[in-house]
Design an enzyme around this catalytic site. Sequence first.
Site, PDB file in Angstrom:
ATOM      1  N   ARG A 122     -81.206   3.784  -2.326  1.00 37.95           N
ATOM      2  CA  ARG A 122     -80.152   3.171  -3.128  1.00 37.95           C
ATOM      3  C   ARG A 122     -79.278   4.271  -3.737  1.00 37.95           C
ATOM      4  O   ARG A 122     -79.799   5.263  -4.254  1.00 37.95           O
ATOM      5  CB  ARG A 122     -80.746   2.303  -4.243  1.00 37.95           C
ATOM      6  CG  ARG A 122     -81.618   1.170  -3.752  1.00 37.95           C
ATOM      7  CD  ARG A 122     -82.279   0.439  -4.912  1.00 37.95           C
ATOM      8  NE  ARG A 122     -83.174   1.307  -5.653  1.00 37.95           N
ATOM      9  CZ  ARG A 122     -83.758   0.976  -6.805  1.00 37.95           C
ATOM     10  NH1 ARG A 122     -83.509  -0.202  -7.338  1.00 37.95           N
ATOM     11  NH2 ARG A 122     -84.566   1.828  -7.412  1.00 37.95           N
TER      12      ARG A 122
ATOM     13  N   ASN B 186     -67.004  -6.443  -5.729  1.00 34.96           N
ATOM     14  CA  ASN B 186     -67.398  -6.586  -7.129  1.00 34.96           C
ATOM     15  C   ASN B 186     -66.211  -7.018  -7.981  1.00 34.96           C
ATOM     16  O   ASN B 186     -65.237  -6.273  -8.118  1.00 34.96           O
ATOM     17  CB  ASN B 186     -67.950  -5.254  -7.645  1.00 34.96           C
ATOM     18  CG  ASN B 186     -69.218  -4.840  -6.915  1.00 34.96           C
ATOM     19  OD1 ASN B 186     -70.306  -5.268  -7.248  1.00 34.96           O
ATOM     20  ND2 ASN B 186     -69.061  -4.007  -5.884  1.00 34.96           N
TER      21      ASN B 186
ATOM     22  N   ARG C  42     -71.010   7.692  -3.471  1.00 37.41           N
ATOM     23  CA  ARG C  42     -72.256   7.723  -4.233  1.00 37.41           C
ATOM     24  C   ARG C  42     -73.411   8.039  -3.294  1.00 37.41           C
ATOM     25  O   ARG C  42     -73.613   7.359  -2.292  1.00 37.41           O
ATOM     26  CB  ARG C  42     -72.481   6.382  -4.935  1.00 37.41           C
ATOM     27  CG  ARG C  42     -71.342   6.009  -5.874  1.00 37.41           C
ATOM     28  CD  ARG C  42     -71.479   4.617  -6.436  1.00 37.41           C
ATOM     29  NE  ARG C  42     -71.465   3.608  -5.383  1.00 37.41           N
ATOM     30  CZ  ARG C  42     -71.528   2.291  -5.608  1.00 37.41           C
ATOM     31  NH1 ARG C  42     -71.599   1.840  -6.844  1.00 37.41           N
ATOM     32  NH2 ARG C  42     -71.508   1.442  -4.607  1.00 37.41           N
TER      33      ARG C  42
ATOM     34  N   LYS D 273     -82.348  -8.216  -0.837  1.00 34.83           N
ATOM     35  CA  LYS D 273     -81.851  -8.095  -2.205  1.00 34.83           C
ATOM     36  C   LYS D 273     -81.451  -9.457  -2.754  1.00 34.83           C
ATOM     37  O   LYS D 273     -81.104 -10.368  -1.994  1.00 34.83           O
ATOM     38  CB  LYS D 273     -80.662  -7.138  -2.262  1.00 34.83           C
ATOM     39  CG  LYS D 273     -79.552  -7.392  -1.250  1.00 34.83           C
ATOM     40  CD  LYS D 273     -78.564  -6.217  -1.248  1.00 34.83           C
ATOM     41  CE  LYS D 273     -77.523  -6.344  -0.153  1.00 34.83           C
ATOM     42  NZ  LYS D 273     -76.608  -5.197  -0.108  1.00 34.83           N
TER      43      LYS D 273
ATOM     44  N   ASP E 256     -67.761  -1.956  -2.062  1.00 41.31           N
ATOM     45  CA  ASP E 256     -68.754  -0.974  -1.640  1.00 41.31           C
ATOM     46  C   ASP E 256     -68.777  -0.912  -0.118  1.00 41.31           C
ATOM     47  O   ASP E 256     -68.905  -1.950   0.551  1.00 41.31           O
ATOM     48  CB  ASP E 256     -70.136  -1.342  -2.174  1.00 41.31           C
ATOM     49  CG  ASP E 256     -70.197  -1.315  -3.696  1.00 41.31           C
ATOM     50  OD1 ASP E 256     -69.376  -0.605  -4.298  1.00 41.31           O
ATOM     51  OD2 ASP E 256     -71.053  -2.009  -4.275  1.00 41.31           O
TER      52      ASP E 256
ATOM     53  N   LYS F  11     -71.753 -11.015  -3.597  1.00 36.63           N
ATOM     54  CA  LYS F  11     -72.378 -11.032  -2.274  1.00 36.63           C
ATOM     55  C   LYS F  11     -72.127 -12.342  -1.522  1.00 36.63           C
ATOM     56  O   LYS F  11     -72.703 -12.549  -0.452  1.00 36.63           O
ATOM     57  CB  LYS F  11     -73.885 -10.780  -2.414  1.00 36.63           C
ATOM     58  CG  LYS F  11     -74.237  -9.411  -2.990  1.00 36.63           C
ATOM     59  CD  LYS F  11     -75.737  -9.229  -3.078  1.00 36.63           C
ATOM     60  CE  LYS F  11     -76.099  -7.917  -3.757  1.00 36.63           C
ATOM     61  NZ  LYS F  11     -75.752  -7.908  -5.204  1.00 36.63           N
TER      62      LYS F  11
ATOM     63  N   GLU G 135     -70.263  -5.291  -0.510  1.00 33.38           N
ATOM     64  CA  GLU G 135     -70.024  -6.096  -1.704  1.00 33.38           C
ATOM     65  C   GLU G 135     -68.559  -6.020  -2.105  1.00 33.38           C
ATOM     66  O   GLU G 135     -67.883  -5.020  -1.857  1.00 33.38           O
ATOM     67  CB  GLU G 135     -70.881  -5.621  -2.889  1.00 33.38           C
ATOM     68  CG  GLU G 135     -72.363  -5.836  -2.726  1.00 33.38           C
ATOM     69  CD  GLU G 135     -73.145  -5.550  -4.008  1.00 33.38           C
ATOM     70  OE1 GLU G 135     -72.527  -5.543  -5.092  1.00 33.38           O
ATOM     71  OE2 GLU G 135     -74.358  -5.354  -3.910  1.00 33.38           O
TER      72      GLU G 135
ATOM     73  N   ARG H 258     -67.699   3.645  -3.402  1.00 38.22           N
ATOM     74  CA  ARG H 258     -67.065   2.668  -4.290  1.00 38.22           C
ATOM     75  C   ARG H 258     -65.560   2.898  -4.239  1.00 38.22           C
ATOM     76  O   ARG H 258     -65.081   3.973  -4.587  1.00 38.22           O
ATOM     77  CB  ARG H 258     -67.598   2.823  -5.712  1.00 38.22           C
ATOM     78  CG  ARG H 258     -66.778   2.128  -6.818  1.00 38.22           C
ATOM     79  CD  ARG H 258     -66.557   0.631  -6.606  1.00 38.22           C
ATOM     80  NE  ARG H 258     -67.773  -0.128  -6.485  1.00 38.22           N
ATOM     81  CZ  ARG H 258     -68.425  -0.659  -7.512  1.00 38.22           C
ATOM     82  NH1 ARG H 258     -67.977  -0.478  -8.743  1.00 38.22           N
ATOM     83  NH2 ARG H 258     -69.518  -1.374  -7.307  1.00 38.22           N
TER      84      ARG H 258
END
Length: 319
Positions: free
Chosen positions: A233, A284, A225, A161, A273, A126, A282, A211
Amino acid sequence: MALTVAVQMDPLETINIAGDSSFALMLSAQQRGHRLFHYAAEDLNWSNGRLWTKARPVTVQRVAGDHFTAGAPVSLDLGEEADVVLMRQDPPFDLGYITATHLLERISDRTLVVNDPASVRNAPEKVFVLDYARFMPPTLVTRSLDEARAFLKEHGAIVVKPLHGNGGKAIFRVGPEGENLSALIEVFNQTWREPHMVQAFLPGVAQGDKRIVLVDGEVAGAINRLPGEGEFRSNLAVGGSAEKTELTAREREICDALGPELKRRGLIFVGIDVIAGQWLTEINVTSPTGIVAIERFDGTDVAGLIWDAIERRIAERSR
């Protein structure tokens, strides 16, 4: 080209082989004739320029409840006896994680570490994404309640978050009235010393949080997702579900912008994401997931693509 592969990850006994990306990578490596070892990050040792660990030789198979066989632990010199280290332990991205990157960096001129440890350390999910703020939803990084209140007033509803959280944990939606915002910031400030991430709430999350997996800077596949019932979420770890998807033009633009930098940094396996087809949230790089679901929906052998990239990099090193 048979390789010796050391996999730094959480205990093999605890993984769910039905969806675990690390297991898929191990299975793919074994099918190529590579030799596998498993160890935990806390078992790393350094002295006189050597980095070694007690590692178990392992073989894996896709049989639930009987998915691996491990031999007796051996002392494995990661700089001299391993060709590849897969750094695949789950976050939290804490001092233990950061220390492991510092130690692995000391052998990265001899052994290919995936992902590159210095780049992992310098690209938290992040924080690295802030380099691409033009693709992000309105975002604030702060510990200040006053700043969070002003941001809420501007955007109507927000999500709060932890800056180094993972798996959808501790993500809260705060409505326009600011219910419990002061208590939430108080708890966050007591729990974490670093700032927190505050973003405008995106109603489009109901359409899914995509994703997208990039391998050596190139798109390898994606899944969408969807949030579970009563949730905003969409992380699979908190009850989200996955579905087949295609990339939007905006998502391709995002991937084209990120790809060259990911490749340059040695970030071979990355999952980004994107919400509602347009908002990057994000990048990752620590222990990304999703490759099993991608293969299930569209048949793409992402694990194989990752090993193609690894083998290509090793071949380039030997020239």
